[in-house]
Design a protein around this motif. Sequence first.
Motif, mmCIF file in Angstrom:
data_model
loop_
_atom_site.group_PDB
_atom_site.id
_atom_site.type_symbol
_atom_site.label_atom_id
_atom_site.label_comp_id
_atom_site.label_asym_id
_atom_site.label_seq_id
_atom_site.Cartn_x
_atom_site.Cartn_y
_atom_site.Cartn_z
ATOM 1 N N LEU A 147 0.926 -1.373 -0.110
ATOM 2 C CA LEU A 147 -0.205 0.063 0.266
ATOM 3 C C LEU A 147 0.962 1.140 0.006
ATOM 4 C CD1 LEU A 147 -2.876 1.380 -0.031
ATOM 5 C CD2 LEU A 147 -2.582 1.088 2.681
ATOM 6 N N LEU A 148 2.126 1.076 0.626
ATOM 7 C CA LEU A 148 2.886 2.417 0.705
ATOM 8 C C LEU A 148 3.482 2.689 -0.446
ATOM 9 C CD1 LEU A 148 5.205 3.143 3.936
ATOM 10 C CD2 LEU A 148 5.960 3.126 1.402
ATOM 11 N N ILE A 149 4.017 1.629 -1.025
ATOM 12 C CA ILE A 149 4.751 1.904 -2.443
ATOM 13 C C ILE A 149 3.638 2.345 -3.567
ATOM 14 C CG2 ILE A 149 6.088 0.745 -4.120
ATOM 15 C CD1 ILE A 149 7.361 -1.101 -2.040
ATOM 16 N N GLN A 150 2.671 1.712 -3.517
ATOM 17 C CA GLN A 150 1.301 2.072 -4.425
ATOM 18 C C GLN A 150 1.238 3.547 -4.232
ATOM 19 O OE1 GLN A 150 0.540 0.566 -7.174
ATOM 20 N NE2 GLN A 150 -1.124 1.850 -7.762
ATOM 21 N N SER A 151 1.040 3.941 -3.019
ATOM 22 C CA SER A 151 0.716 5.231 -2.675
ATOM 23 C C SER A 151 1.579 6.164 -3.312
ATOM 24 C CB SER A 151 0.402 5.580 -1.108
ATOM 25 O OG SER A 151 0.330 6.888 -0.770
ATOM 26 N N ILE A 152 3.130 5.999 -3.115
ATOM 27 C CA ILE A 152 3.853 6.601 -3.527
ATOM 28 C C ILE A 152 4.094 6.982 -5.018
ATOM 29 C CG2 ILE A 152 6.550 6.989 -3.516
ATOM 30 C CD1 ILE A 152 6.932 5.768 -0.979
ATOM 31 N N ARG A 153 3.836 5.875 -5.650
ATOM 32 C CA ARG A 153 3.725 5.950 -7.168
ATOM 33 C C ARG A 153 2.552 6.437 -7.667
ATOM 34 N NH1 ARG A 153 6.375 2.249 -10.345
ATOM 35 N NH2 ARG A 153 4.589 1.641 -11.729
ATOM 36 N N VAL A 154 1.472 6.377 -7.052
ATOM 37 C CA VAL A 154 0.363 7.133 -7.502
ATOM 38 C C VAL A 154 0.515 8.547 -7.285
ATOM 39 C CG1 VAL A 154 -2.114 7.764 -6.983
ATOM 40 C CG2 VAL A 154 -1.392 5.100 -7.245
ATOM 41 N N THR A 155 0.916 9.128 -6.124
ATOM 42 C CA THR A 155 1.074 10.599 -5.746
ATOM 43 C C THR A 155 2.079 11.049 -6.726
ATOM 44 O OG1 THR A 155 0.570 9.892 -3.495
ATOM 45 C CG2 THR A 155 1.845 12.025 -3.859
ATOM 46 N N VAL B 109 6.455 1.005 -16.891
ATOM 47 C CA VAL B 109 7.290 0.572 -16.264
ATOM 48 C C VAL B 109 6.674 -0.402 -15.215
ATOM 49 C CG1 VAL B 109 9.430 0.541 -14.634
ATOM 50 C CG2 VAL B 109 9.214 2.223 -16.637
ATOM 51 N N SER B 110 6.828 -1.612 -15.184
ATOM 52 C CA SER B 110 6.245 -2.532 -13.856
ATOM 53 C C SER B 110 7.326 -2.800 -13.031
ATOM 54 C CB SER B 110 6.030 -3.836 -14.722
ATOM 55 O OG SER B 110 5.670 -4.868 -13.727
ATOM 56 N N VAL B 111 7.204 -2.526 -11.842
ATOM 57 C CA VAL B 111 7.984 -2.621 -10.642
ATOM 58 C C VAL B 111 7.833 -3.695 -9.823
ATOM 59 C CG1 VAL B 111 9.104 -1.401 -8.842
ATOM 60 C CG2 VAL B 111 8.455 -0.450 -10.951
ATOM 61 N N ASN B 112 8.614 -4.726 -9.512
ATOM 62 C CA ASN B 112 8.480 -5.714 -8.384
ATOM 63 C C ASN B 112 9.478 -5.416 -7.407
ATOM 64 O OD1 ASN B 112 6.608 -6.809 -10.041
ATOM 65 N ND2 ASN B 112 7.981 -8.579 -10.863
ATOM 66 N N TYR C 265 5.996 -6.524 -3.418
ATOM 67 C CA TYR C 265 5.144 -5.858 -4.293
ATOM 68 C C TYR C 265 5.223 -5.835 -5.622
ATOM 69 C CZ TYR C 265 3.637 -1.490 -6.507
ATOM 70 O OH TYR C 265 3.067 -0.483 -7.393
ATOM 71 N N SER C 266 4.222 -5.890 -6.437
ATOM 72 C CA SER C 266 4.299 -5.866 -7.746
ATOM 73 C C SER C 266 3.314 -4.970 -8.460
ATOM 74 C CB SER C 266 3.816 -7.422 -8.343
ATOM 75 O OG SER C 266 4.022 -7.216 -9.763
ATOM 76 N N SER C 267 3.542 -3.873 -9.450
ATOM 77 C CA SER C 267 2.507 -3.313 -9.847
ATOM 78 C C SER C 267 1.798 -3.781 -10.910
ATOM 79 C CB SER C 267 3.398 -1.781 -10.423
ATOM 80 O OG SER C 267 4.391 -2.298 -11.446
ATOM 81 N N ALA D 31 12.690 -4.086 -12.387
ATOM 82 C CA ALA D 31 11.802 -3.340 -13.072
ATOM 83 C C ALA D 31 11.759 -4.050 -14.477
ATOM 84 C CB ALA D 31 11.930 -1.867 -13.006
ATOM 85 N N MET D 32 10.686 -4.060 -15.129
ATOM 86 C CA MET D 32 10.692 -4.532 -16.260
ATOM 87 C C MET D 32 9.665 -3.591 -17.260
ATOM 88 S SD MET D 32 9.783 -8.556 -15.479
ATOM 89 C CE MET D 32 8.502 -8.144 -14.548
ATOM 90 N N PRO D 33 9.839 -3.407 -18.471
ATOM 91 C CA PRO D 33 8.846 -2.708 -19.354
ATOM 92 C C PRO D 33 7.603 -3.547 -19.355
ATOM 93 C CG PRO D 33 10.510 -3.830 -20.782
ATOM 94 C CD PRO D 33 10.874 -4.173 -19.313
ATOM 95 N N LYS D 34 6.443 -2.743 -19.423
ATOM 96 C CA LYS D 34 5.251 -3.286 -19.143
ATOM 97 C C LYS D 34 4.585 -3.680 -20.584
ATOM 98 C CE LYS D 34 2.474 -1.875 -16.129
ATOM 99 N NZ LYS D 34 1.236 -0.841 -15.329
#
Length: 808
Positions: free
Chosen positions: A255-263, A270-273, A292-294, A326-329
């Motif tokens: 939740l924390l990382i998702q919040s940082i990425r959204v903000t 970019v897909s981040v694991n 965490y996986s985006s 990280a990988m290209p989506k």
Amino acid sequence: MGGRDRNGQDRKRVTGWWRAAPLLGLYRPALVAIAVGLLFSIVGAAAVARWENRVNRIEFENAAETEAIVMQNGMGEYISRLVALRTLFESTNDEVTRSEFETFSVRLFERHPGMLRIAWLPRVTRKGRAEYEAAAAADGVSGYRIKSLQGDVFEVAPQSDEYFPVFYSTQPKTSSVYGMNYASIPERLAALERARDNDGVAAIRTRLYEPREGGRLPDVLVAIPVYAKGTSRETVAERRRNLAGFVVGIFDLPLLIQSIRVTTGASPAVSVNVYPPFTGQIVSLEDMVPDYSSAATAPQSMRDVARSLHWSGSLKIGDTDWQVRAMPKAGGALVAGYDRAVAVLTVGMLLTLSLSTYLMLASRNSRRLSLANRRVLELAQTDILTGLPNRAFFLARLDELNSQLNEASAAFSILMLDLDRFKNVNDSLGHGAGDVLLRQVAQRLKSALRATDVLARLGGDEFAIIQEACEEQRASSTELAGRIAKLVAQPFLLPGHRVEIGTSIGIAIAPDHGTDQEQLLKKADLALYRSKSAGRNCFTVYDEAMSAELEARNTLEGDLRDAIARCQLEVHYQPFVDATSGARRGFEALVRWRHPSRGLIPPDQFIPLAEETGLIVPLGEYVLRRACADAAGWPSDLMVAVNLSPIQFKEAELFEMICAALADSGLSPERLEIEITESVLLERGVENHAFMERLKGIGVELALDDFGTGYSSLSYLTAFPFDKIKIDKSFIRNLTHQPRSSAIISSIVTLARGLDMSVTAEGVETSEEFERLRALGVNFAQGYLFGRPQPVDEIDLDATESSQLDAA
């Protein structure tokens, strides 16, 4: 017949060759062109394909690095808020209450999702265990006991030399988390010990032993050590000895990382694991699934990621590094494609067109790469809120200018700016309004500068300007400071509100005031401090006397600390009288400091210093207790008046301290008068009103001091339960020769009567002033006419005030 046949065949053979030779000559350029064209097309297509692959990789890696930087900065923001909570524990003189902890914690993490809970873990000894358990129960945590992990359940902890239980928490008081002894959980204890011994932030990947709705791994536990205030922590032994406890936060990492990425507007391409840190144990790559996986698809193992295009990095949380891959989506802009190579192959023989296309695409992609690199640099040197350069950029530019000081015309100025009354806007209208105000201030400041000047936001409401070489550096700097002060003083229009602030400015000029960064910044800060001390909304240029004043101030502060600790201050008393009868009605307590080498130091020199340093709290308590003790021995019809500083109003135990002073001295509450200035009422209106009602409830009288010199006085009179108004002496001084002063005092008296309040006039020095005040209807009078402040031993309690008036 046979010869003719052979000759005919020979002629036919020669004629066929002759006809074929021109054909070969005719199509040879075409064939060569086809061959060369095919060769160039294939070679060119292969080269473009390799180039596309390389450019896409570079773009992807830059985008992935940017995402990692943004995630690290966001994580640093969360950790810094926990460190702010540690500062609360280490800076306060008294113990932090549960209410203060909860309020401060909630405010710290408002609009910051991802923080599951925050807890305070005091260091509890075997001897203090019962006291802590009783204190928690008294605070409303029912059945609080220190618990240890036994297997997979928590039971009452056995006796031990040391515990680290959850004492405060943002969880409801019914939660099972209270009393959990982290020392009984090996991996948590190890994290606490690392944080303690390194005086830093320690983090571990953990599971919660208490249930939570939707609970799942991974959760991250962050521990920050708190040491006893004023103790040393230079060595590991000192840290272990002076440890007071730990501030612990538990994050929901996804939740924390998702919040940082959204903000921060993370790149959708970019897909981040994020994978857990290595623990030293041999783990199969197939088993390493991300914390965490985006990506919307199922989590990928480390081996799956390694088989495709990816970028590797780390995310530092405390002293632990999580792995970032990280990988290209799929289907995104960063997935390698070969459209240009296909175009080159299709064009074939048109080498010129293929070359021009190649150059055009190369130029475009080179520019994209340059912009991406520039964006990364801007993120590192830009203030996100205002768009201005940040502290890092400012200091880097300052270093560049310092290195050029030996060159001709290399002088420059530093202007340090601090907004006046900005905190009032934040407190009254909220941080959102404060952010809008900061953006508007930044725009006004930019409008006052040249293109060559540097404007940066250093943090909070602090700004800084570098004004580069001018013909008259000092004159140009002061002219700029004057323009800025006028600009900022103009009203700001916020949504639904109109606010007015000011700015205090300190100026240092290089090379006159220094040739290195530290010198210049320190002297600009000294000049800024002088501006704020001079009444704010002004500017000051540094001079050498300021350094001497700072040294003298530091010396005076140390002497004042010693004087308070050794009870070397004196309390003098100035009488106030009944304006009708002339009878003495009481005394105002005034503190005096007789320095062993400098003699009697005026209050206006050490009272502001005490307020700035927080020494006013013990000083004010000493004066109140001394005044109550002295007044207890006076006749019962005499009152004692004591001033309270605005700083004292911020102390949670102020009411209890007043009650204790009354109880210890035996003084009746009805004989104590508390004087309050209007500045106390500018903040925390609801809390201060409740505090004053409590004082009224026990019989203490309340007086509004220095009436007429502050803001919104009439609203305070109707909103707060005052018994008396004290008219400032500035009105009395002009009473006999300015009719307006008489009119003002008459209006105040009329207003006070309507509100059932009495009026005291301060600073009465002549009989004429007293008679005039008596005629205007003032109830009480105070000043040199009736007596100067004297020690309690020199007060003649048997003397009558009327005889003194007759003598005068």
